[in-house]
Design a protein around this motif. Structure first.
Motif, PDB file in Angstrom:
ATOM      1  N   SER A 122     -10.740  18.851  -1.853  1.00 34.04           N
ATOM      2  CA  SER A 122     -12.299  18.394  -1.298  1.00 34.04           C
ATOM      3  C   SER A 122     -13.106  17.668  -2.421  1.00 34.04           C
ATOM      4  O   SER A 122     -13.714  16.818  -2.396  1.00 34.04           O
ATOM      5  N   ILE A 123     -12.747  17.854  -3.668  1.00 34.89           N
ATOM      6  CA  ILE A 123     -13.379  17.683  -4.850  1.00 34.89           C
ATOM      7  C   ILE A 123     -12.867  16.069  -5.005  1.00 34.89           C
ATOM      8  O   ILE A 123     -13.844  14.996  -5.096  1.00 34.89           O
ATOM      9  N   VAL A 124     -11.355  15.840  -5.063  1.00 37.58           N
ATOM     10  CA  VAL A 124     -10.957  14.555  -5.011  1.00 37.58           C
ATOM     11  C   VAL A 124     -11.342  13.638  -3.888  1.00 37.58           C
ATOM     12  O   VAL A 124     -11.453  12.420  -3.902  1.00 37.58           O
ATOM     13  N   ASN A 125     -11.367  13.993  -2.678  1.00 35.50           N
ATOM     14  CA  ASN A 125     -11.620  13.405  -1.530  1.00 35.50           C
ATOM     15  C   ASN A 125     -13.086  12.885  -1.316  1.00 35.50           C
ATOM     16  O   ASN A 125     -13.229  11.877  -0.890  1.00 35.50           O
ATOM     17  N   ARG A 126     -14.147  13.628  -1.918  1.00 34.34           N
ATOM     18  CA  ARG A 126     -15.568  13.374  -1.895  1.00 34.34           C
ATOM     19  C   ARG A 126     -15.879  11.656  -2.299  1.00 34.34           C
ATOM     20  O   ARG A 126     -16.738  11.116  -1.410  1.00 34.34           O
ATOM     21  N   PRO A 127     -15.523  11.407  -3.474  1.00 39.28           N
ATOM     22  CA  PRO A 127     -15.896  10.149  -3.710  1.00 39.28           C
ATOM     23  C   PRO A 127     -15.063   8.991  -3.185  1.00 39.28           C
ATOM     24  O   PRO A 127     -15.677   7.622  -3.305  1.00 39.28           O
ATOM     25  N   LEU A 128     -14.343   9.291  -1.968  1.00 42.30           N
ATOM     26  CA  LEU A 128     -13.742   8.006  -1.427  1.00 42.30           C
ATOM     27  C   LEU A 128     -14.558   7.216  -0.560  1.00 42.30           C
ATOM     28  O   LEU A 128     -14.387   6.150  -0.591  1.00 42.30           O
ATOM     29  N   PHE A 129     -15.545   7.918  -0.241  1.00 43.34           N
ATOM     30  CA  PHE A 129     -16.622   7.470   0.800  1.00 43.34           C
ATOM     31  C   PHE A 129     -17.436   6.171  -0.227  1.00 43.34           C
ATOM     32  O   PHE A 129     -17.805   4.758   0.239  1.00 43.34           O
ATOM     33  N   LEU A 130     -17.658   6.291  -1.454  1.00 40.76           N
ATOM     34  CA  LEU A 130     -18.199   5.285  -2.410  1.00 40.76           C
ATOM     35  C   LEU A 130     -17.276   4.132  -3.034  1.00 40.76           C
ATOM     36  O   LEU A 130     -17.654   2.945  -3.365  1.00 40.76           O
ATOM     37  N   ILE A 131     -16.047   4.612  -2.939  1.00 42.22           N
ATOM     38  CA  ILE A 131     -14.949   3.321  -3.596  1.00 42.22           C
ATOM     39  C   ILE A 131     -14.029   2.747  -2.467  1.00 42.22           C
ATOM     40  O   ILE A 131     -13.069   2.132  -2.983  1.00 42.22           O
ATOM     41  N   SER A 132     -14.487   3.024  -1.172  1.00 36.88           N
ATOM     42  CA  SER A 132     -13.279   2.485  -0.194  1.00 36.88           C
ATOM     43  C   SER A 132     -14.010   1.231   0.431  1.00 36.88           C
ATOM     44  O   SER A 132     -13.200   0.723   1.282  1.00 36.88           O
ATOM     45  N   GLY A 133     -14.876   0.607  -0.281  1.00 39.79           N
ATOM     46  CA  GLY A 133     -15.524  -0.681   0.310  1.00 39.79           C
ATOM     47  C   GLY A 133     -16.390  -0.488   1.424  1.00 39.79           C
ATOM     48  O   GLY A 133     -16.740  -1.514   2.371  1.00 39.79           O
ATOM     49  N   VAL A 134     -17.205   0.566   1.720  1.00 36.10           N
ATOM     50  CA  VAL A 134     -18.002   0.781   2.691  1.00 36.10           C
ATOM     51  C   VAL A 134     -19.170  -0.094   2.509  1.00 36.10           C
ATOM     52  O   VAL A 134     -19.827  -0.550   3.319  1.00 36.10           O
ATOM     53  N   PHE A 135     -19.611  -0.128   1.171  1.00 38.06           N
ATOM     54  CA  PHE A 135     -20.707  -0.745   0.807  1.00 38.06           C
ATOM     55  C   PHE A 135     -20.710  -1.948   0.140  1.00 38.06           C
ATOM     56  O   PHE A 135     -21.616  -2.636   0.066  1.00 38.06           O
ATOM     57  N   PHE A 136     -19.498  -2.504  -0.417  1.00 33.68           N
ATOM     58  CA  PHE A 136     -19.222  -3.595  -0.776  1.00 33.68           C
ATOM     59  C   PHE A 136     -17.935  -4.259  -0.447  1.00 33.68           C
ATOM     60  O   PHE A 136     -17.259  -3.781   0.486  1.00 33.68           O
ATOM     61  N   LEU A 137     -17.734  -5.465  -0.879  1.00 36.38           N
ATOM     62  CA  LEU A 137     -16.312  -6.152  -0.591  1.00 36.38           C
ATOM     63  C   LEU A 137     -15.266  -6.123  -1.897  1.00 36.38           C
ATOM     64  O   LEU A 137     -15.813  -6.568  -2.848  1.00 36.38           O
ATOM     65  N   PRO A 138     -14.340  -5.624  -1.572  1.00 32.68           N
ATOM     66  CA  PRO A 138     -13.446  -5.558  -2.833  1.00 32.68           C
ATOM     67  C   PRO A 138     -13.328  -6.871  -3.423  1.00 32.68           C
ATOM     68  O   PRO A 138     -12.839  -7.002  -4.520  1.00 32.68           O
ATOM     69  N   ASP A 139     -13.471  -7.970  -2.555  1.00 34.11           N
ATOM     70  CA  ASP A 139     -13.053  -9.400  -3.068  1.00 34.11           C
ATOM     71  C   ASP A 139     -13.817  -9.769  -4.241  1.00 34.11           C
ATOM     72  O   ASP A 139     -13.652 -10.708  -5.004  1.00 34.11           O
ATOM     73  N   SER A 140     -15.266  -9.275  -4.103  1.00 27.92           N
ATOM     74  CA  SER A 140     -16.356  -9.366  -5.154  1.00 27.92           C
ATOM     75  C   SER A 140     -16.140  -8.879  -6.346  1.00 27.92           C
ATOM     76  O   SER A 140     -16.778  -9.031  -7.419  1.00 27.92           O
ATOM     77  N   ILE A 141     -15.195  -8.026  -6.483  1.00 28.87           N
ATOM     78  CA  ILE A 141     -14.953  -7.180  -7.938  1.00 28.87           C
ATOM     79  C   ILE A 141     -13.937  -8.118  -8.839  1.00 28.87           C
ATOM     80  O   ILE A 141     -12.863  -8.480  -8.257  1.00 28.87           O
ATOM     81  N   PRO A 142     -14.376  -8.143 -10.094  1.00 34.56           N
ATOM     82  CA  PRO A 142     -13.553  -9.108 -10.911  1.00 34.56           C
ATOM     83  C   PRO A 142     -12.225  -8.035 -11.344  1.00 34.56           C
ATOM     84  O   PRO A 142     -12.323  -7.052 -11.365  1.00 34.56           O
ATOM     85  N   ALA A 143     -11.141  -9.148 -11.791  1.00 31.71           N
ATOM     86  CA  ALA A 143      -9.919  -8.211 -11.986  1.00 31.71           C
ATOM     87  C   ALA A 143     -10.167  -7.832 -13.538  1.00 31.71           C
ATOM     88  O   ALA A 143     -11.036  -8.367 -14.212  1.00 31.71           O
ATOM     89  N   PRO A 144      -9.619  -6.934 -14.087  1.00 36.16           N
ATOM     90  CA  PRO A 144      -8.554  -5.992 -13.335  1.00 36.16           C
ATOM     91  C   PRO A 144      -9.047  -5.006 -12.581  1.00 36.16           C
ATOM     92  O   PRO A 144      -8.226  -4.230 -11.974  1.00 36.16           O
ATOM     93  N   TYR A 145     -10.355  -4.768 -12.388  1.00 33.30           N
ATOM     94  CA  TYR A 145     -11.021  -3.542 -11.386  1.00 33.30           C
ATOM     95  C   TYR A 145     -10.605  -3.713 -10.068  1.00 33.30           C
ATOM     96  O   TYR A 145     -10.309  -2.827  -9.406  1.00 33.30           O
ATOM     97  N   ARG A 146     -10.500  -4.904  -9.645  1.00 36.01           N
ATOM     98  CA  ARG A 146     -10.136  -5.284  -8.211  1.00 36.01           C
ATOM     99  C   ARG A 146      -8.838  -4.603  -7.917  1.00 36.01           C
ATOM    100  O   ARG A 146      -8.586  -4.033  -6.690  1.00 36.01           O
ATOM    101  N   ASP A 147      -7.706  -4.909  -8.674  1.00 39.00           N
ATOM    102  CA  ASP A 147      -6.526  -4.408  -8.404  1.00 39.00           C
ATOM    103  C   ASP A 147      -6.435  -2.885  -8.510  1.00 39.00           C
ATOM    104  O   ASP A 147      -5.768  -2.420  -7.844  1.00 39.00           O
TER     105      ASP A 147
END
Length: 259
Positions: free
Chosen positions: A177-202
């Motif tokens: 439950s703790i590990v799964n909770r942040p997925l909503f914020l880091i899965s691209g619901v609010f942003f486009l992964p394309d716009s994140i600079p490397a190496p964070y995009r990877d």
């Protein structure tokens, strides 16, 4: 009993469990189904209002509502699936005393119900948004259905593993439950992964749900290049997780029935 007899019994049991799950989850009145629609609609409306106030345009297209709806609903095909299926065996424990009811029947019944529910909600919410837009939207159904199918299979595999581990190791349920909770914020619901600079995009692209949302959005935005989208990676993760789930679930049949 022949294979046909086993299959017939399985379908009958799943059908009975499906009716029971619908009555338990939504009740006997139509109003119960309304809440399944209002919850995602309220989330999308809230996100739209907030981001319209702080940004001039969405990261993709011209509609804030469509952008957030495509991200939120694509994510829900996984999140709602695991959330509902994780407790499938535990919630139907009393029924497993009947020899004709197998643990897998509870999983199949909830899988069918949740997939149907989320699909109906997606059709109504996204259909309403597209219908009220001033510009025509060229929808590419193969991309949408492919993303939905893989999200559901991935969620099914995770849930089958969880059904076993939740019973064997109660602490694991809290950790998941703790590990799964942040997925909503880091899965691209609010942003486009394309716009994140490397190496964070990877690093972000390691998350298979990012690929689910990117693939889902491609069905609504023909101009979206979806840099970093790797459907082969998503297929591999989804089927590997499903295989692991089926293996763990099959090897733990006695534990699931007797724990």
């Amino acid at each position: 009993m022949t294979d046909v007899g086993y299959l017939t019994t399985h379908f009958r049991v799943v059908g009975a469990l499906l009716v029971r799950e619908m009555a338990t989850r939504f009740g006997s009145k139509p109003g119960g189904y309304v809440w399944a629609l209002l919850d995602p609609a309220a989330h999308i409306l809230l996100m739209t209002v907030i981001f319209q106030a702080i940004a001039r345009a969405p990261a993709l297209g011209t509609s804030f509502a469509l952008f957030f709806a495509t991200g939120y609903i694509a994510f829900q095909f996984y999140q709602a699936m695991t959330g509902y299926l994780n407790a499938a065996v535990k919630a139907n424990k009393a029924l497993l005393s009947y020899p004709n009811v197998a643990p897998i029947d509870t999983i199949v019944a909830r899988f069918v119900l949740q997939m149907g529910t989320t699909s109906l909600v997606a059709f109504i919410v996204l259909g309403t948004i597209v219908a009220t837009m001033r510009v025509d939207t060229d929808i590419h159904w193969p991309s949408i259905l492919e993303a939905v199918g893989l999200a559901c299979l991935f969620g099914l595999g995770v849930a089958m593993v969880n059904c076993v581990l939740f019973l064997k190791y109660p602490l694991y349920e809290q950790v998941f439950s703790i590990v799964n909770r942040p997925l909503f914020l880091i899965s691209g619901v609010f942003f486009l992964p394309d716009s994140i600079p490397a190496p964070y995009r990877d690093l972000v692209l390691i998350n298979p749900l990012v690929h689910v949302i990117m693939g889902f959005r491609k069905g609504f935005y023909p101009e979206y290049r979806a840099i970093g989208l790797d459907m082969d990676y998503l297929y591999g993760i989804a089927f590997l997780t499903l295989f692991a789930g089926m293996l763990v679930f099959t090897l733990s049949r006695k534990t699931l029935r007797n724990e």
